[in-house]
Design an enzyme around this catalytic site. Structure first.
Site, mmCIF file in Angstrom:
data_model
loop_
_atom_site.group_PDB
_atom_site.id
_atom_site.type_symbol
_atom_site.label_atom_id
_atom_site.label_comp_id
_atom_site.label_asym_id
_atom_site.label_seq_id
_atom_site.Cartn_x
_atom_site.Cartn_y
_atom_site.Cartn_z
ATOM 1 N N LYS A 61 -6.966 -2.166 -14.052
ATOM 2 C CA LYS A 61 -7.092 -3.588 -14.428
ATOM 3 C C LYS A 61 -8.533 -3.924 -14.820
ATOM 4 O O LYS A 61 -8.784 -4.655 -15.770
ATOM 5 C CB LYS A 61 -6.714 -4.493 -13.243
ATOM 6 C CG LYS A 61 -5.225 -4.647 -13.020
ATOM 7 C CD LYS A 61 -4.983 -5.851 -12.094
ATOM 8 C CE LYS A 61 -4.261 -5.465 -10.844
ATOM 9 N NZ LYS A 61 -3.960 -6.553 -9.930
ATOM 10 N N SER B 219 1.261 10.008 6.366
ATOM 11 C CA SER B 219 0.463 8.900 5.850
ATOM 12 C C SER B 219 0.049 8.024 7.022
ATOM 13 O O SER B 219 0.742 7.970 8.048
ATOM 14 C CB SER B 219 1.345 8.097 4.905
ATOM 15 O OG SER B 219 0.903 6.766 4.818
ATOM 16 N N SER B 220 -1.056 7.286 6.851
ATOM 17 C CA SER B 220 -1.513 6.424 7.941
ATOM 18 C C SER B 220 -0.561 5.246 8.174
ATOM 19 O O SER B 220 -0.649 4.585 9.207
ATOM 20 C CB SER B 220 -2.924 5.905 7.650
ATOM 21 O OG SER B 220 -2.963 5.253 6.404
ATOM 22 N N CYS B 221 0.377 4.999 7.250
ATOM 23 C CA CYS B 221 1.293 3.864 7.449
ATOM 24 C C CYS B 221 2.361 4.153 8.503
ATOM 25 O O CYS B 221 3.157 3.285 8.832
ATOM 26 C CB CYS B 221 1.930 3.424 6.140
ATOM 27 S SG CYS B 221 3.085 4.620 5.500
ATOM 28 N N HIS C 249 -0.954 2.348 -6.097
ATOM 29 C CA HIS C 249 -1.701 1.859 -4.943
ATOM 30 C C HIS C 249 -2.874 1.000 -5.424
ATOM 31 O O HIS C 249 -3.189 0.958 -6.607
ATOM 32 C CB HIS C 249 -2.226 3.037 -4.104
ATOM 33 C CG HIS C 249 -1.164 3.676 -3.279
ATOM 34 N ND1 HIS C 249 -0.584 4.877 -3.601
ATOM 35 C CD2 HIS C 249 -0.549 3.260 -2.148
ATOM 36 C CE1 HIS C 249 0.333 5.176 -2.694
ATOM 37 N NE2 HIS C 249 0.376 4.218 -1.801
ATOM 38 N N LYS D 127 8.454 9.382 6.986
ATOM 39 C CA LYS D 127 7.321 10.249 7.343
ATOM 40 C C LYS D 127 7.269 10.523 8.852
ATOM 41 O O LYS D 127 6.874 11.605 9.277
ATOM 42 C CB LYS D 127 6.009 9.635 6.850
ATOM 43 C CG LYS D 127 5.856 9.727 5.330
ATOM 44 C CD LYS D 127 5.668 11.172 4.918
ATOM 45 C CE LYS D 127 5.538 11.369 3.427
ATOM 46 N NZ LYS D 127 5.433 12.795 3.052
HETATM 47 P P1 GDP Z 1 -0.982 -0.200 1.510
HETATM 48 O O1 GDP Z 1 -2.368 0.318 1.819
HETATM 49 O O2 GDP Z 1 0.100 0.672 2.010
HETATM 50 O O3 GDP Z 1 -0.812 -1.629 1.980
HETATM 51 O O4 GDP Z 1 -0.746 -0.187 -0.060
HETATM 52 P P2 GDP Z 1 -1.680 -0.426 -1.347
HETATM 53 O O5 GDP Z 1 -2.517 0.736 -1.673
HETATM 54 O O6 GDP Z 1 -0.726 -0.874 -2.417
HETATM 55 O O7 GDP Z 1 -2.753 -1.560 -0.921
HETATM 56 C C1 GDP Z 1 -2.377 -2.779 -0.691
HETATM 57 C C2 GDP Z 1 -3.517 -3.757 -0.413
HETATM 58 O O8 GDP Z 1 -4.299 -3.995 -1.579
HETATM 59 C C3 GDP Z 1 -2.820 -5.056 -0.081
HETATM 60 O O9 GDP Z 1 -3.670 -5.833 0.732
HETATM 61 C C4 GDP Z 1 -2.670 -5.672 -1.467
HETATM 62 O O10 GDP Z 1 -2.456 -7.059 -1.406
HETATM 63 C C5 GDP Z 1 -4.055 -5.323 -2.046
HETATM 64 N N1 GDP Z 1 -4.101 -5.341 -3.521
HETATM 65 C C6 GDP Z 1 -4.932 -6.122 -4.265
HETATM 66 N N2 GDP Z 1 -4.740 -5.937 -5.566
HETATM 67 C C7 GDP Z 1 -3.784 -4.968 -5.683
HETATM 68 C C8 GDP Z 1 -3.172 -4.322 -6.795
HETATM 69 O O11 GDP Z 1 -3.456 -4.591 -7.963
HETATM 70 N N3 GDP Z 1 -2.248 -3.350 -6.527
HETATM 71 C C9 GDP Z 1 -1.911 -3.012 -5.240
HETATM 72 N N4 GDP Z 1 -1.011 -2.053 -5.037
HETATM 73 N N5 GDP Z 1 -2.446 -3.629 -4.154
HETATM 74 C C10 GDP Z 1 -3.384 -4.581 -4.372
#
Ligand code: GDP
Length: 325
Positions: free
Chosen positions: A194, A114-116, A186, A147
């Site tokens: 939503k 993963s890119s993380c 995600h 990972k």
């Molecule tokens: P990340 O890419 O590993 O950080 O994980 P996510 O796919 O959960 O994405 C997170 C980013 O989207 C963060 O900046 C969150 O604050 C933002 N975000 C906004 N609304 C949502 C939501 O409803 N769910 C999630 N998971 N992230 C959200």
């Protein structure tokens, strides 16, 4: 630059570990176009966290190639609230599959990360060489460390035993079979669920976590599956290889694109009690482009296709909200 050494898929027994998840199921769909045999096993028949069971299954099935798409995954909230599951499940799954692949003489293995895995503040777009050059993003370091170990396992087996084990690092993925759970998912599937609900219920606003300003790169999972088959054939290098589109958007922009696809005309509000996570996560995909692969599904097309799938699923047996892929 990576060497091009072809692995011929003809007649090969290819085990897709994690075939029920979003990534694994897309890889299975893509592999159906190839002249190979696909092996898979359901979670109820094989718990990938159990070493002896994985060894026994692999010895019996004798795959020629393995794609490691099995993982415990989730969004920013799930990662931060279930750190033990994210680190422990993923370490066990990788270690068991990779070691069993070595013991059973598997000719080619592709591990998906993963890119993380890259440092939180890595220079953008992120090169593969930036691995382990700085601290990780704390909201997903448990998953990221597991990972990184997967990448290191592939490198170690390559060095010590000459195994053709490679790793690919996809950017943020979306598509059919994603987890549309509002808290565990995600960002893209959660926002899609939503926004759809707000439209159906006549809601005027939808809540976006954080500030909406972080930037993310989104790749449709069918694009990833195509890249995985390409890399299984052609990639042969110690370094992991990035898989992405080369383009990123803000969280607000992706919310607006989803609103356009869903037909939601309300507005967005921001929940500042939720974390933003990494400010930006755009992969440098120049090594993959140089090998001859490029993403083909533009974001809006991918969103339309995913929304159609979501609507079909809502009217069918139900959308998955689980966590383990
Ligand atoms: P990340 O890419 O590993 O950080 O994980 P996510 O796919 O959960 O994405 C997170 C980013 O989207 C963060 O900046 C969150 O604050 C933002 N975000 C906004 N609304 C949502 C939501 O409803 N769910 C999630 N998971 N992230 C959200």
């Amino acid at each position: 630059m990576a060497a091009m050494t072809d692995f011929d898929l003809t007649g090969k027994r290819i085990w897709v570990a994690g075939h029920r998840g979003m990534v694994g199921s897309a890889i299975v769909r893509r592999l159906h176009q190839e002249p190979c045999e696909i092996l898979s096993v359901s979670h109820s028949d094989l718990d990938l966290r159990r070493q002896a069971a994985v060894e026994e299954w692999t010895a019996k099935q004798r795959p020629d190639a393995v794609i490691v798409a099995a993982a415990t995954v989730g969004g920013i909230h799930a990662n931060a609230s279930r750190p033990a599951d994210f680190i422990s499940d993923n370490l066990a799954i990788e270690q068991n599959i990779i070691n069993a692949a070595y013991q059973n003489g598997v000719s080619k293995l592709l591990f998906l990360g993963s890119s993380c895995i890259y440092p939180r503040l890595a220079p953008q777009p992120i090169d593969e060489e930036s691995l382990l050059t700085g601290p990780l993003e704390p909201t997903n370091e448990w998953y990221a460390i597991a990972k990184i170990v997967g990448i290191k396992l592939c490198q170690a087996y390559r060095r010590q035993h000459g195994c053709r084990f490679v790793s690919a690092m996809p950017t943020n993925l979306y598509g059919p079979e994603d987890n549309f759970d509002l808290t565990g998912g995600h960002v893209l599937p959660s926002l899609l669920a939503k926004i759809h609900r707000a439209k159906v219920e006549g809601g005027k606003t939808v809540e976006i976590w954080g500030t909406g300003t972080p930037r993310r790169e989104f790749l449709h999972v069918d694009d990833l599956a195509d890249a995985v088959v390409f890399l299984l054939r052609h990639y042969e290098d110690d370094l992991p290889i990035n898989v992405g589109t080369g383009v990123d958007v803000t969280i607000l922009e992706v919310a607006e694109a989803i609103a356009q696809v869903v037909g939601f005309e309300g507005s967005f509000v921001f929940d500042s009690s939720k974390p933003d996570g990494t400010p930006r996560k755009l992969l440098n995909v120049s090594r993959l482009s140089a090998l001859g692969w490029q993403s083909k599904i533009p974001l809006l097309d991918g969103l339309r296709q995913t929304y159609r799938w979501y609507l079909d699923r809502l009217s069918g047996p139900g959308v998955r909200g689980g966590q383990a892929h």
